[in-house]
Design a protein around this motif. Structure first.
Motif, PDB file in Angstrom:
ATOM      1  N   ASP A  13       0.806  -1.189  -0.025  1.00  0.00           N
ATOM      2  CA  ASP A  13       0.150   0.066   0.037  1.00  0.00           C
ATOM      3  C   ASP A  13       0.988   1.230   0.183  1.00  0.00           C
ATOM      4  O   ASP A  13       1.695   1.439   0.868  1.00  0.00           O
ATOM      5  N   ILE A  14       0.871   2.202  -0.963  1.00  0.00           N
ATOM      6  CA  ILE A  14       1.530   3.241  -1.104  1.00  0.00           C
ATOM      7  C   ILE A  14       1.381   4.064   0.000  1.00  0.00           C
ATOM      8  O   ILE A  14       2.343   4.816   0.507  1.00  0.00           O
ATOM      9  N   LYS A  15       0.218   4.234   0.790  1.00  0.00           N
ATOM     10  CA  LYS A  15      -0.035   4.832   1.944  1.00  0.00           C
ATOM     11  C   LYS A  15       0.855   4.494   2.927  1.00  0.00           C
ATOM     12  O   LYS A  15       1.293   5.345   4.032  1.00  0.00           O
ATOM     13  N   VAL A  16       0.882   3.200   3.329  1.00  0.00           N
ATOM     14  CA  VAL A  16       1.768   2.654   4.324  1.00  0.00           C
ATOM     15  C   VAL A  16       3.276   3.074   4.075  1.00  0.00           C
ATOM     16  O   VAL A  16       3.858   3.407   4.859  1.00  0.00           O
ATOM     17  N   ILE A  17       3.801   2.872   2.796  1.00  0.00           N
ATOM     18  CA  ILE A  17       5.005   3.312   2.589  1.00  0.00           C
ATOM     19  C   ILE A  17       5.486   4.766   2.880  1.00  0.00           C
ATOM     20  O   ILE A  17       6.179   5.254   3.257  1.00  0.00           O
ATOM     21  N   ARG A  18       4.120   5.466   2.338  1.00  0.00           N
ATOM     22  CA  ARG A  18       4.321   6.943   2.565  1.00  0.00           C
ATOM     23  C   ARG A  18       4.374   7.370   4.019  1.00  0.00           C
ATOM     24  O   ARG A  18       5.022   8.386   4.552  1.00  0.00           O
ATOM     25  N   GLU A  19       3.507   6.761   4.905  1.00  0.00           N
ATOM     26  CA  GLU A  19       3.365   7.108   6.249  1.00  0.00           C
ATOM     27  C   GLU A  19       4.300   6.549   7.167  1.00  0.00           C
ATOM     28  O   GLU A  19       4.809   6.924   8.252  1.00  0.00           O
ATOM     29  N   GLN A  20       4.799   5.178   6.797  1.00  0.00           N
ATOM     30  CA  GLN A  20       5.519   4.293   7.727  1.00  0.00           C
ATOM     31  C   GLN A  20       6.927   4.021   7.108  1.00  0.00           C
ATOM     32  O   GLN A  20       7.064   2.751   7.255  1.00  0.00           O
TER      33      GLN A  20
ATOM     34  N   GLN B 158       4.868   5.379 -14.104  1.00  0.00           N
ATOM     35  CA  GLN B 158       5.373   4.222 -14.474  1.00  0.00           C
ATOM     36  C   GLN B 158       6.638   3.573 -13.735  1.00  0.00           C
ATOM     37  O   GLN B 158       6.587   2.592 -13.512  1.00  0.00           O
ATOM     38  N   GLU B 159       7.526   4.536 -13.522  1.00  0.00           N
ATOM     39  CA  GLU B 159       8.580   4.274 -12.845  1.00  0.00           C
ATOM     40  C   GLU B 159       8.212   4.075 -11.360  1.00  0.00           C
ATOM     41  O   GLU B 159       8.816   2.820 -10.868  1.00  0.00           O
ATOM     42  N   GLN B 160       7.092   4.672 -10.922  1.00  0.00           N
ATOM     43  CA  GLN B 160       6.973   4.293  -9.440  1.00  0.00           C
ATOM     44  C   GLN B 160       6.191   2.964  -9.603  1.00  0.00           C
ATOM     45  O   GLN B 160       6.436   1.960  -8.425  1.00  0.00           O
ATOM     46  N   GLN B 161       5.312   2.694 -10.289  1.00  0.00           N
ATOM     47  CA  GLN B 161       4.679   1.491 -10.548  1.00  0.00           C
ATOM     48  C   GLN B 161       5.793   0.218 -10.506  1.00  0.00           C
ATOM     49  O   GLN B 161       5.646  -0.847  -9.850  1.00  0.00           O
TER      50      GLN B 161
ATOM     51  N   GLN C 173      17.272  -8.695   3.558  1.00  0.00           N
ATOM     52  CA  GLN C 173      18.237  -8.423   2.886  1.00  0.00           C
ATOM     53  C   GLN C 173      17.665  -7.224   1.538  1.00  0.00           C
ATOM     54  O   GLN C 173      18.643  -6.937   0.734  1.00  0.00           O
ATOM     55  N   VAL C 174      16.817  -6.935   1.762  1.00  0.00           N
ATOM     56  CA  VAL C 174      16.404  -5.789   0.568  1.00  0.00           C
ATOM     57  C   VAL C 174      16.739  -4.583   1.212  1.00  0.00           C
ATOM     58  O   VAL C 174      16.577  -3.889   2.339  1.00  0.00           O
ATOM     59  N   ASP C 175      17.388  -3.726   0.213  1.00  0.00           N
ATOM     60  CA  ASP C 175      18.119  -2.543   0.423  1.00  0.00           C
ATOM     61  C   ASP C 175      16.920  -1.321   0.445  1.00  0.00           C
ATOM     62  O   ASP C 175      16.140  -1.406  -0.268  1.00  0.00           O
ATOM     63  N   ALA C 176      17.099  -0.477   1.607  1.00  0.00           N
ATOM     64  CA  ALA C 176      16.133   0.275   1.863  1.00  0.00           C
ATOM     65  C   ALA C 176      16.127   1.416   0.682  1.00  0.00           C
ATOM     66  O   ALA C 176      15.013   2.224   0.724  1.00  0.00           O
ATOM     67  N   ALA C 177      17.170   1.527  -0.097  1.00  0.00           N
ATOM     68  CA  ALA C 177      17.070   2.272  -1.376  1.00  0.00           C
ATOM     69  C   ALA C 177      15.818   2.522  -2.171  1.00  0.00           C
ATOM     70  O   ALA C 177      15.221   3.454  -2.583  1.00  0.00           O
ATOM     71  N   ILE C 178      15.220   1.425  -2.342  1.00  0.00           N
ATOM     72  CA  ILE C 178      13.978   1.198  -3.089  1.00  0.00           C
ATOM     73  C   ILE C 178      12.945   1.807  -2.555  1.00  0.00           C
ATOM     74  O   ILE C 178      12.074   2.488  -3.265  1.00  0.00           O
ATOM     75  N   VAL C 179      12.758   1.612  -1.112  1.00  0.00           N
ATOM     76  CA  VAL C 179      11.822   2.642  -0.414  1.00  0.00           C
ATOM     77  C   VAL C 179      11.667   4.235  -0.642  1.00  0.00           C
ATOM     78  O   VAL C 179      11.035   4.724  -1.173  1.00  0.00           O
ATOM     79  N   ASP C 180      13.029   4.680  -0.635  1.00  0.00           N
ATOM     80  CA  ASP C 180      13.241   5.933  -0.824  1.00  0.00           C
ATOM     81  C   ASP C 180      13.182   6.328  -2.081  1.00  0.00           C
ATOM     82  O   ASP C 180      12.423   7.547  -2.671  1.00  0.00           O
ATOM     83  N   GLN C 181      13.237   5.336  -3.233  1.00  0.00           N
ATOM     84  CA  GLN C 181      13.164   5.537  -4.602  1.00  0.00           C
ATOM     85  C   GLN C 181      11.536   5.782  -4.853  1.00  0.00           C
ATOM     86  O   GLN C 181      11.218   6.738  -5.438  1.00  0.00           O
ATOM     87  N   VAL C 182      10.594   4.876  -4.320  1.00  0.00           N
ATOM     88  CA  VAL C 182       9.385   5.000  -4.358  1.00  0.00           C
ATOM     89  C   VAL C 182       8.964   6.220  -3.779  1.00  0.00           C
ATOM     90  O   VAL C 182       8.296   7.025  -4.530  1.00  0.00           O
ATOM     91  N   LEU C 183       9.563   6.610  -2.782  1.00  0.00           N
ATOM     92  CA  LEU C 183       8.990   7.913  -2.064  1.00  0.00           C
ATOM     93  C   LEU C 183       9.159   9.347  -2.820  1.00  0.00           C
ATOM     94  O   LEU C 183       8.503  10.139  -3.012  1.00  0.00           O
ATOM     95  N   GLY C 184      10.519   8.910  -3.464  1.00  0.00           N
ATOM     96  CA  GLY C 184      10.731  10.214  -4.344  1.00  0.00           C
ATOM     97  C   GLY C 184       9.754  10.285  -5.574  1.00  0.00           C
ATOM     98  O   GLY C 184       9.375  11.515  -5.761  1.00  0.00           O
TER      99      GLY C 184
END
Length: 422
Positions: A3-10, A94-97, A22-33
């Motif tokens: 859920d994008i809302k969960v990523i955004r809020e937490q 598209q990139e976000q998706q 072992q998933v790099d946190a970078a992908i989360v920041d990428q999505v947030l960006g």
RNA sequence: GGGGAGAUGACGGAGUGGUUGAACGUGCUCGUCUCGAAAACGAGUAGGGUGUAAAAAGCCCUCGGGAGUUCGAAUCUCCCUCUCCCCGCCA
């Protein structure tokens, strides 16, 4: 998909959970960006569209040719800007998706940390690592001697990791499928028979893509993919629909063959029928209310265990740790049966609650009440059971000293009354 | 494979460039009426995004999908997909 809302809020929570895999946190920041940029662009382009809409209406009422021309010229500029921004929005979306589709599901609190399948705790067991009163043979020796499976012919027809079943071997397989389906019907599942090929979208919806691309068979000409499990077509059965709450929960059971390339290192699991490119499976699948999915998971597990129990096979149930749990699953139970010939526990069922992970990918929702907003529902899947391994376990557990195989009692009605394969 | 017709809201079905997100009908929900029901009458009844602490308002998008023309498209152009009918071919 999360859920994008969960990523955004937490974001911190999401990163912390993903770190367990072992998933790099970078992908989360990428999505947030992407998300931030998308919303900024959206605000700008939507304001411009609102302007254009109102001025366009105004133009239609203008009598004076001059002011009309002026407005039209103005809106031409606005229109250019809009189409530019629209393209940017589409690009970012598209990139976000794409990034979102790469992120695995978050685990349920019950899921323990662990490096690999050796760290999965056993949480239930019925039966022992049974020793027969004689030297138990592995199934590949049994079936060759009985002439009920021919490995050479499989290779001749389709190459390595294929085999041909014949006579009572083929019939045992068919009987097992039939019996399993009937059993699940009695447990409250509705049978479905689906295409064995699907469009690419179905693989994305189920979460097989992007991860398992190399494991899937595909027809270039039609763009259709052979199903690796019935989970794939069933997930998309109601894709893009809003189900009425009165229809839930929906329980399905389906028999399908499963096709997997299984590009394993040569030499691993090559003997016998344990791991082929084609195998049969009876699959259970559930669509449930979000707050009922974990109760449903327990039913799923117990329905799968019942198969082993009725077949008289020793089994144990594990909960999968972070090192072994699948991409889409929040919580998974694996059920293994004892195979005395090979001397190992064989995984015959995997029961998972994927929560809304597949529902989001498949755009699969329900309406809690008439007039209420649609919500994503939860889906679960569990094998009940995987065939070759179940058959292997049957043959190895029910073998007799002379190499014959006793047919489990529940299957006999489906074998024309046959009691022993000899 | 060849030829023809079509795709609009839960459903039926209008609508060929300007308050049409969409007439009208059906269904559904609520209300009035009724002892109750039916009928009748009145009101309401899509999804997504943005917005918000959460809502709401507002705004944007969506008339099979995509691209284009235009100040403005359900309405015009192109491509794709699907459905239906006729002919051929084949399990």
């Amino acid at each position: 998909m999360l859920d994008i809302k969960v990523i955004r809020e937490q974001p911190a929570y999401v990163k912390e959970q993903l770190a367990r895999f072992q998933v790099d946190a970078a992908i989360v920041d990428q999505v947030l960006g992407y998300d931030e940029r998308r919303r900024t662009l959206l605000r700008e382009v939507e304001d411009l569209k609102a302007l254009r809409n109102s001025v366009s209406k105004e133009i239609s009422t203008l009598k004076d040719a001059d002011s009309r021309e002026t407005k039209i010229r103005e809106m031409r500029t606005v229109g250019d800007r809009i189409s530019l921004l629209d393209k940017e929005v589409a690009q970012v979306e598209q990139e976000q998706q794409a990034a979102m589709l790469e992120i695995r599901n978050l685990p349920h609190p019950d899921v323990p940390d662990g490096a690999d399948d050796t760290a999965n705790p056993v949480i239930a067991q019925e039966g022992e690592e049974r020793q027969l009163g004689f030297a138990a043979k592995p199934h590949w020796e049994l079936v060759e001697a009985l002439g009920i499976v021919n490995f050479e012919q499989g290779v001749k027809l389709a190459g390595s990791r294929f085999y041909v079943m014949r006579g009572l071997g083929a019939r045992l397989q068919r009987a097992t499928i039939q019996w399993l389906l009937d059993l699940h019907l009695g447990q409250g599942y509705e049978e479905v028979y689906t295409p064995f090929v699907v469009k690419e979208a179905a693989l994305w919806a189920a979460g097989q893509l992007p991860k398992f691309r190399d494991n899937l068979y595909r027809d270039e000409e039609s763009g259709l993919w052979l199903v690796p499990t019935a989970e794939v077509p069933i997930t998309s059965l109601y894709a893009d629909e809003i189900l009425d709450a009165s229809r839930l929960p929906i329980y399905h059971v389906a028999y399908t063959p499963c096709f997997r390339k299984e590009q394993l290192s040569a030499g691993r699991d090559v003997r016998g029928m344990k791991r082929g490119h084609q195998f049969d499976k009876v699959e259970m699948y559930m669509f449930t209310f979000p707050d009922q999915s974990y109760a449903a998971l327990e039913k799923l597990r117990s329905d799968a265990e019942e198969c082993c129990r009725l077949l008289g096979l020793p089994f144990r149930t594990k909960i999968l740790c972070t090192g072994d749990i699948g991409f889409g699953a929040a919580k998974t139970y694996d059920i293994e049966v004892w195979a005395p010939g090979q001397g190992e526990w064989l995984e015959v069922s995997s029961c998972s609650n994927v929560e809304a992970f597949q529902a989001r990918r498949a755009n699969l929702r329900y309406r809690p009440e008439p007039g209420a907003k649609p919500e994503y529902l939860h889906t679960l899947n569990g094998s009940g059971l995987g065939l070759p391994r179940t058959i292997i376990a049957i043959m190895e557990n029910y073998q007799q000293e002379d190499g014959s195989i006793v047919v489990p009692e529940v299957l006999r009605p489906y074998m024309g009354g046959c009691e022993v394969i000899k």
